[in-house]
Write a protein that holds these residues in place. Structure first.
Motif, PDB file in Angstrom:
ATOM      1  N   SER A 188       0.611  -1.427   0.234  1.00 27.04           N
ATOM      2  CA  SER A 188      -0.435   0.150   0.078  1.00 27.04           C
ATOM      3  C   SER A 188       1.088   1.271   0.320  1.00 27.04           C
ATOM      4  N   ALA A 189       0.765   2.089  -0.815  1.00 31.57           N
ATOM      5  CA  ALA A 189       1.188   3.299  -0.767  1.00 31.57           C
ATOM      6  C   ALA A 189       0.383   4.728  -0.771  1.00 31.57           C
ATOM      7  N   PHE A 190       0.085   5.734   0.047  1.00 31.59           N
ATOM      8  CA  PHE A 190      -0.444   6.376  -0.320  1.00 31.59           C
ATOM      9  C   PHE A 190      -0.058   7.872  -0.605  1.00 31.59           C
ATOM     10  N   CYS A 191      -0.175   8.621  -1.459  1.00 36.07           N
ATOM     11  CA  CYS A 191       0.443   9.742  -2.496  1.00 36.07           C
ATOM     12  C   CYS A 191      -0.195  11.334  -1.848  1.00 36.07           C
ATOM     13  N   GLN A 192       1.037  11.430  -1.719  1.00 37.94           N
ATOM     14  CA  GLN A 192       0.871  13.292  -1.212  1.00 37.94           C
ATOM     15  C   GLN A 192      -0.360  13.500  -0.004  1.00 37.94           C
ATOM     16  N   PRO A 193       0.639  12.382   1.265  1.00 39.96           N
ATOM     17  CA  PRO A 193      -0.732  12.625   2.379  1.00 39.96           C
ATOM     18  C   PRO A 193      -0.165  13.998   3.333  1.00 39.96           C
ATOM     19  N   SER A 194      -1.393  14.694   3.641  1.00 37.73           N
ATOM     20  CA  SER A 194      -1.659  16.267   4.525  1.00 37.73           C
ATOM     21  C   SER A 194      -1.756  15.440   6.356  1.00 37.73           C
ATOM     22  N   ALA A 195      -1.223  16.348   6.467  1.00 32.15           N
ATOM     23  CA  ALA A 195      -1.609  16.495   8.267  1.00 32.15           C
ATOM     24  C   ALA A 195      -2.438  15.615   8.277  1.00 32.15           C
ATOM     25  N   GLU A 196      -4.010  16.173   7.699  1.00 31.35           N
ATOM     26  CA  GLU A 196      -5.091  15.375   8.294  1.00 31.35           C
ATOM     27  C   GLU A 196      -5.024  14.098   7.383  1.00 31.35           C
ATOM     28  N   THR A 197      -4.138  13.527   6.971  1.00 36.30           N
ATOM     29  CA  THR A 197      -4.100  11.956   6.715  1.00 36.30           C
ATOM     30  C   THR A 197      -3.607  10.906   7.453  1.00 36.30           C
ATOM     31  N   VAL A 198      -3.076  11.490   8.881  1.00 32.87           N
ATOM     32  CA  VAL A 198      -2.234  10.790   9.604  1.00 32.87           C
ATOM     33  C   VAL A 198      -3.155   9.570  10.311  1.00 32.87           C
ATOM     34  N   GLY A 199      -4.786  10.396  10.335  1.00 33.23           N
ATOM     35  CA  GLY A 199      -5.982   9.113  11.044  1.00 33.23           C
ATOM     36  C   GLY A 199      -5.420   7.833   9.946  1.00 33.23           C
ATOM     37  N   ALA A 200      -5.657   8.474   8.902  1.00 35.63           N
ATOM     38  CA  ALA A 200      -6.004   7.045   8.073  1.00 35.63           C
ATOM     39  C   ALA A 200      -4.563   5.723   7.551  1.00 35.63           C
ATOM     40  N   ILE A 201      -3.433   6.699   7.515  1.00 34.59           N
ATOM     41  CA  ILE A 201      -2.089   6.456   7.967  1.00 34.59           C
ATOM     42  C   ILE A 201      -1.860   4.823   8.842  1.00 34.59           C
TER      43      ILE A 201
END
Length: 336
Positions: A188-201
């Motif tokens: 799996s790879a997150f593309c351009q995650p932001s600070a708001e994406t940390v929960g999903a990570i």
């Protein structure tokens, strides 16, 4: 000469009664056999003396042979510094191989930064990208898609799924998953995650277990500014710093999740020259490259920690490379 010497030594040893020392050992010869013969006490001293003489002769002959044969020490070849990829295909291949190497060493949480293709060249991903974050996403998404595919070494044709994570559709964030024949090999790879994406990570990392999870080109900074220094503090001051744009909190959480730098390629303009910093898992230093006035790639330095702007500037000065504007108007020496 060595062959004749070996024959002489062999003949000498045979005459001494120690030819067994030159009989090749086979697996059959390693099998144990029971000893049924017993040595008579009356002949035992004679046998011991004879064996002692032959043993000394064998040892002396072997010592002579060792003196005549010198074994060269193994040559240790230092690894070559990684080079800057020429195009998107080479960059993705390098990044995927770094991911596989890290995984083989037990690193399953991996962070990457890569350049983006534009006008046939790999270029920096900064705020000056034409069209903003969504146009940048259009270049990043195909790279990340190919990256997760190549990182699946146990499945040459995994099924690639994309899930957009930006509800507004304008933040350019998604999750790519390479679904292999065996789910334990998924990547799996997150593309351009932001600070708001940390929960999903955090959720994906929890569900992935020992499988590989990458974050590619996160939208937070890698270096500290005033807000980051404020955000690193505890209590209200830290909350204010992070609210104002500090990234210390999100970077801290990424570290807690176990993410390690695996492949980082970034570009900066230093004194007018385009300089690239590169870290590839498996090589223990960061390297700094630029192009000379003939557009040839030149390695200008390397160091154990991530090079800052000031570090690169010092490397250029140490090599006697003057500012590009001065070279362009003939006030500085040509950069060869």
């Amino acid at each position: 000469m060595a062959a004749k010497f070996g024959l002489v030594v062999g003949a000498f040893l045979a005459a001494a009664g120690c030819t067994d020392a030159f009989v090749p050992i086979t697996l059959a010869g390693l099998q144990r056999t029971s000893v049924t013969a017993r040595i008579s006490p009356s002949v035992a001293p004679h046998i011991r003396n004879k064996v002692g003489v032959r043993t000394r002769m064998c040892a002396e002959a072997s010592a002579t042979a060792d003196e005549g044969t010198k074994v060269a020490a193994p040559t240790v070849v230092a690894p070559k510094p990684p080079t800057i990829p020429k195009d998107e295909m080479e960059m993705v291949k390098m990044a995927a191989q770094a991911s596989v190497n890290a995984f083989n060493d037990g690193i399953t949480r991996q962070k990457m930064r890569i350049l983006m293709p534009r006008d046939g060249l790999l270029q920096a991903t900064d705020e000056n990208w034409p069209g903003g974050i969504m146009e940048l996403y259009k270049s990043a998404a195909p790279c990340v898609r190919n990256l997760v595919r190549k990182a699946c070494v146990k499945d040459l044709a995994p099924k690639i799924r994309e899930q957009r994570l930006d509800e507004s559709g304008v933040d350019g964030i998604s999750l790519f998953t390479a679904e292999c024949t065996s789910s334990r090999d998924d990547v799996s790879a997150f593309c351009q995650p932001s600070a708001e994406t940390v929960g999903a990570i955090e959720q994906v990392c929890s569900a992935a277990g020992p499988r590989v999870v990458l974050i590619v080109n996160p939208q937070w900074r890698e270096t500290n500014d005033g807000y980051d220094q404020l955000g690193a503090q505890k209590g209200l001051l830290g909350q204010i710093g992070n609210f104002l744009g500090g990234t210390a909190d999100v970077r801290g959480k990424i570290v807690e999740l176990g993410f390690k730098d695996v492949y980082l390629l970034q570009q900066f303009v230093v004194r007018g020259d385009d300089c690239q910093i590169l870290f590839v898992y498996g090589y223990d230093s960061w390297v700094v490259w630029t192009k000379n006035d003939s557009q040839k790639d030149i390695l200008i330095g390397e160091q154990k920690t991530r090079p800052s702007y000031q570090d690169i500037e010092k490397m250029l000065e140490t090599r006697g490379i003057t500012n590009k504007w001065a070279r362009d108007i003939g006030l500085g020496n040509k950069f060869e």
